[in-house]
Write an enzyme that holds these catalytic residues in place. Structure first.
Site, PDB file in Angstrom:
ATOM      1  N   SER A 143     -13.107  -5.779   2.303  1.00 50.71           N
ATOM      2  CA  SER A 143     -12.504  -6.570   1.222  1.00 50.71           C
ATOM      3  C   SER A 143     -12.498  -8.036   1.613  1.00 50.71           C
ATOM      4  O   SER A 143     -12.395  -8.370   2.810  1.00 50.71           O
ATOM      5  CB  SER A 143     -11.063  -6.114   0.974  1.00 50.71           C
ATOM      6  OG  SER A 143     -10.411  -7.030   0.107  1.00 50.71           O
ATOM      7  N   TYR A 156      -2.767  -4.427   4.372  1.00 50.69           N
ATOM      8  CA  TYR A 156      -4.104  -4.173   3.818  1.00 50.69           C
ATOM      9  C   TYR A 156      -5.098  -5.200   4.348  1.00 50.69           C
ATOM     10  O   TYR A 156      -6.187  -4.844   4.816  1.00 50.69           O
ATOM     11  CB  TYR A 156      -4.037  -4.225   2.291  1.00 50.69           C
ATOM     12  CG  TYR A 156      -5.376  -4.064   1.608  1.00 50.69           C
ATOM     13  CD1 TYR A 156      -5.985  -2.812   1.505  1.00 50.69           C
ATOM     14  CD2 TYR A 156      -6.034  -5.160   1.052  1.00 50.69           C
ATOM     15  CE1 TYR A 156      -7.214  -2.663   0.874  1.00 50.69           C
ATOM     16  CE2 TYR A 156      -7.258  -5.024   0.422  1.00 50.69           C
ATOM     17  CZ  TYR A 156      -7.845  -3.776   0.333  1.00 50.69           C
ATOM     18  OH  TYR A 156      -9.068  -3.631  -0.297  1.00 50.69           O
TER      19      TYR A 156
HETATM   20  N1  LIG Z   1     -10.423  -2.831  -6.486  1.00 52.16           N
HETATM   21  C1  LIG Z   1     -10.531  -3.969  -5.818  1.00 52.16           C
HETATM   22  O1  LIG Z   1     -10.202  -5.068  -6.332  1.00 52.16           O
HETATM   23  C2  LIG Z   1     -11.101  -3.963  -4.413  1.00 52.16           C
HETATM   24  C3  LIG Z   1     -11.382  -5.192  -3.826  1.00 52.16           C
HETATM   25  C4  LIG Z   1     -11.891  -5.213  -2.539  1.00 52.16           C
HETATM   26  C5  LIG Z   1     -12.110  -4.034  -1.857  1.00 52.16           C
HETATM   27  N2  LIG Z   1     -11.819  -2.847  -2.444  1.00 52.16           N
HETATM   28  C6  LIG Z   1     -12.062  -1.620  -1.664  1.00 52.16           C
HETATM   29  O2  LIG Z   1     -12.971  -0.803  -2.371  1.00 52.16           O
HETATM   30  C7  LIG Z   1     -12.722   0.566  -2.042  1.00 52.16           C
HETATM   31  C8  LIG Z   1     -12.647   1.389  -3.319  1.00 52.16           C
HETATM   32  O3  LIG Z   1     -11.686   0.813  -4.166  1.00 52.16           O
HETATM   33  P1  LIG Z   1     -11.658   1.077  -5.743  1.00 52.16           P
HETATM   34  O4  LIG Z   1     -11.158  -0.150  -6.371  1.00 52.16           O
HETATM   35  O5  LIG Z   1     -12.941   1.653  -6.196  1.00 52.16           O
HETATM   36  O6  LIG Z   1     -10.478   2.181  -5.783  1.00 52.16           O
HETATM   37  P2  LIG Z   1     -10.196   3.450  -6.685  1.00 52.16           P
HETATM   38  O7  LIG Z   1     -10.855   3.347  -8.020  1.00 52.16           O
HETATM   39  O8  LIG Z   1      -8.725   3.655  -6.614  1.00 52.16           O
HETATM   40  O9  LIG Z   1     -10.934   4.625  -5.873  1.00 52.16           O
HETATM   41  C9  LIG Z   1     -10.468   5.077  -4.644  1.00 52.16           C
HETATM   42  C10 LIG Z   1     -11.194   6.359  -4.303  1.00 52.16           C
HETATM   43  O10 LIG Z   1     -10.846   6.754  -2.986  1.00 52.16           O
HETATM   44  C11 LIG Z   1     -10.380   8.108  -2.982  1.00 52.16           C
HETATM   45  N3  LIG Z   1      -9.475   8.209  -1.846  1.00 52.16           N
HETATM   46  C12 LIG Z   1      -8.277   7.586  -1.647  1.00 52.16           C
HETATM   47  N4  LIG Z   1      -7.760   7.925  -0.454  1.00 52.16           N
HETATM   48  C13 LIG Z   1      -8.660   8.767   0.126  1.00 52.16           C
HETATM   49  C14 LIG Z   1      -8.710   9.464   1.382  1.00 52.16           C
HETATM   50  N5  LIG Z   1      -7.711   9.355   2.279  1.00 52.16           N
HETATM   51  N6  LIG Z   1      -9.800  10.238   1.638  1.00 52.16           N
HETATM   52  C15 LIG Z   1     -10.798  10.361   0.746  1.00 52.16           C
HETATM   53  N7  LIG Z   1     -10.809   9.737  -0.457  1.00 52.16           N
HETATM   54  C16 LIG Z   1      -9.739   8.960  -0.749  1.00 52.16           C
HETATM   55  C17 LIG Z   1      -9.802   8.287  -4.392  1.00 52.16           C
HETATM   56  O11 LIG Z   1      -9.760   9.627  -4.853  1.00 52.16           O
HETATM   57  P3  LIG Z   1      -8.421  10.547  -4.651  1.00 52.16           P
HETATM   58  O12 LIG Z   1      -7.281   9.734  -5.203  1.00 52.16           O
HETATM   59  O13 LIG Z   1      -8.652  11.845  -5.359  1.00 52.16           O
HETATM   60  O14 LIG Z   1      -8.370  10.736  -3.207  1.00 52.16           O
HETATM   61  C18 LIG Z   1     -10.863   7.521  -5.191  1.00 52.16           C
HETATM   62  O15 LIG Z   1     -12.035   8.326  -5.313  1.00 52.16           O
HETATM   63  C19 LIG Z   1     -11.458   0.573  -1.164  1.00 52.16           C
HETATM   64  O16 LIG Z   1     -11.834   0.667   0.196  1.00 52.16           O
HETATM   65  C20 LIG Z   1     -10.828  -0.774  -1.435  1.00 52.16           C
HETATM   66  O17 LIG Z   1     -10.072  -1.245  -0.350  1.00 52.16           O
HETATM   67  C21 LIG Z   1     -11.320  -2.785  -3.714  1.00 52.16           C
END
Ligand SMILES: NC(=O)c1ccc[n+]([C@@H]2O[C@H](COP(=O)([O-])OP(=O)(O)OC[C@H]3O[C@@H](n4cnc5c(N)ncnc54)[C@H](OP(=O)(O)O)[C@@H]3O)[C@@H](O)[C@H]2O)c1
Length: 254
Positions: A143, A156
């Protein structure tokens, strides 16, 4: 020759789901993973199958080493290879940076367990599959929080800073057999931030972000997936890199 295989952790929604679809469209078979809700993961698998991929849907908590090793066993039994591992599963707690009492040691432990230790455990569990064929590589989803020290909470941001450093150390340790890179997305349009911030704060932050970013835009999951696909399938001489995908927010406008 068998098709190449991409494993994407946390691929039932958001960036992980976009990534699974991107690799499926790019000719890979894909393993889709979740830790809680199976139904959205199965929907992503159907989308990937419609793009021509064979799929595997696995429930595994990346914070649990036994789950990681079982997941690798399932991929080995199904395809006998893993060409790209995308460590995308992530966790946060939304706490204002100035609110030091808002974060407990347990918050730090649970965030690090997924964002740092989970990624390490997945690399360890999949190492022999990743090195079974030339070109194997890992892409960690970090991130911008880990680069500029801003984001949903101090725990985080610190965890993503640690993931960036681990990308570097793993790249050095596991070369020349494996490449290890990371992407560092900025503000992504999706459930993670919409739920975490609430609609009003999300829209206010979006406006502030877009007025500051050089490309005047927040980021979509597909934007991030395209960069992950490039690192995973094309960037054959890049390792240890953290590629920022933030619409130019970090550099700002002139
Ligand atoms: N959204 C943003 O603005 C943003 C910005 C920078 C970086 N990121 C990074 O991008 C990544 C994905 O984020 P996103 O925005 O796509 O989030 P999201 O839509 O909430 O998706 C998260 C995914 O991870 C799964 N998950 C959560 N905990 C887990 C675990 N312990 N083991 C296996 N699966 C798990 C969830 O499914 P379940 O709930 O069924 O487990 C879901 O499939 C993360 O690493 C986040 O830090 C996001």
């Amino acid at each position: 020759m068998s098709r190449m295989v991409c494993v994407v952790t946390g691929s039932s929604s958001g960036i992980g789901a976009a990534c699974a679809r991107k690799f499926a469209a790019g000719g890979y078979d894909v393993a889709i993973n979740f830790s809680r809700a199976a139904t959205p993961a199965e929907a992503v698998a159907r989308e990937c199958a419609a793009l021509g991929a064979q799929t595997l849907v696995t429930k595994a908590d990346v914070a649990n080493d036994e789950d990681c090793r079982r997941f690798a066993g399932e991929v080995a039994a199904r395809w006998g290879r893993c060409d790209v591992l995308v460590n995308n599963a992530g966790r946060t707690k939304f706490v204002d940076m100035k609110n030091l009492e808002g974060l407990s040691a347990e918050d730090f432990h649970s965030i690090y367990a997924v964002n740092v230790i989970g990624a390490f455990q997945m690399v360890r569990a999949f190492h022999s599959l990743l090195t079974a064929n030339p070109g194997g590589n890992v892409v960690n989803v970090s991130s911008i929080a880990g680069v500029i020290g801003m984001g949903s909470s101090i725990a985080y941001a610190a965890s993503k800073g640690a993931l960036n450093n681990m990308t570097l150390t793993l790249a050095r340790a596991l070369g020349p057999d494996l490449r290890v890179n990371a992407v560092a997305p900025g503000m992504v349009d999706g459930e993670w931030l919409r739920k975490g911030l609430g609609t009003e704060r999300f829209e206010a932050l979006r406006q502030a972000y877009e007025s500051r970013a050089a490309l005047a835009s927040i980021v979509t999951p597909d934007d991030v997936a395209r960069t992950i696909f490039f690192l995973g399938s094309g960037a054959t001489k890049s390792t240890g890199e953290v590629v920022v995908v933030d619409g130019g927010m970090r550099i700002g406008k002139a």
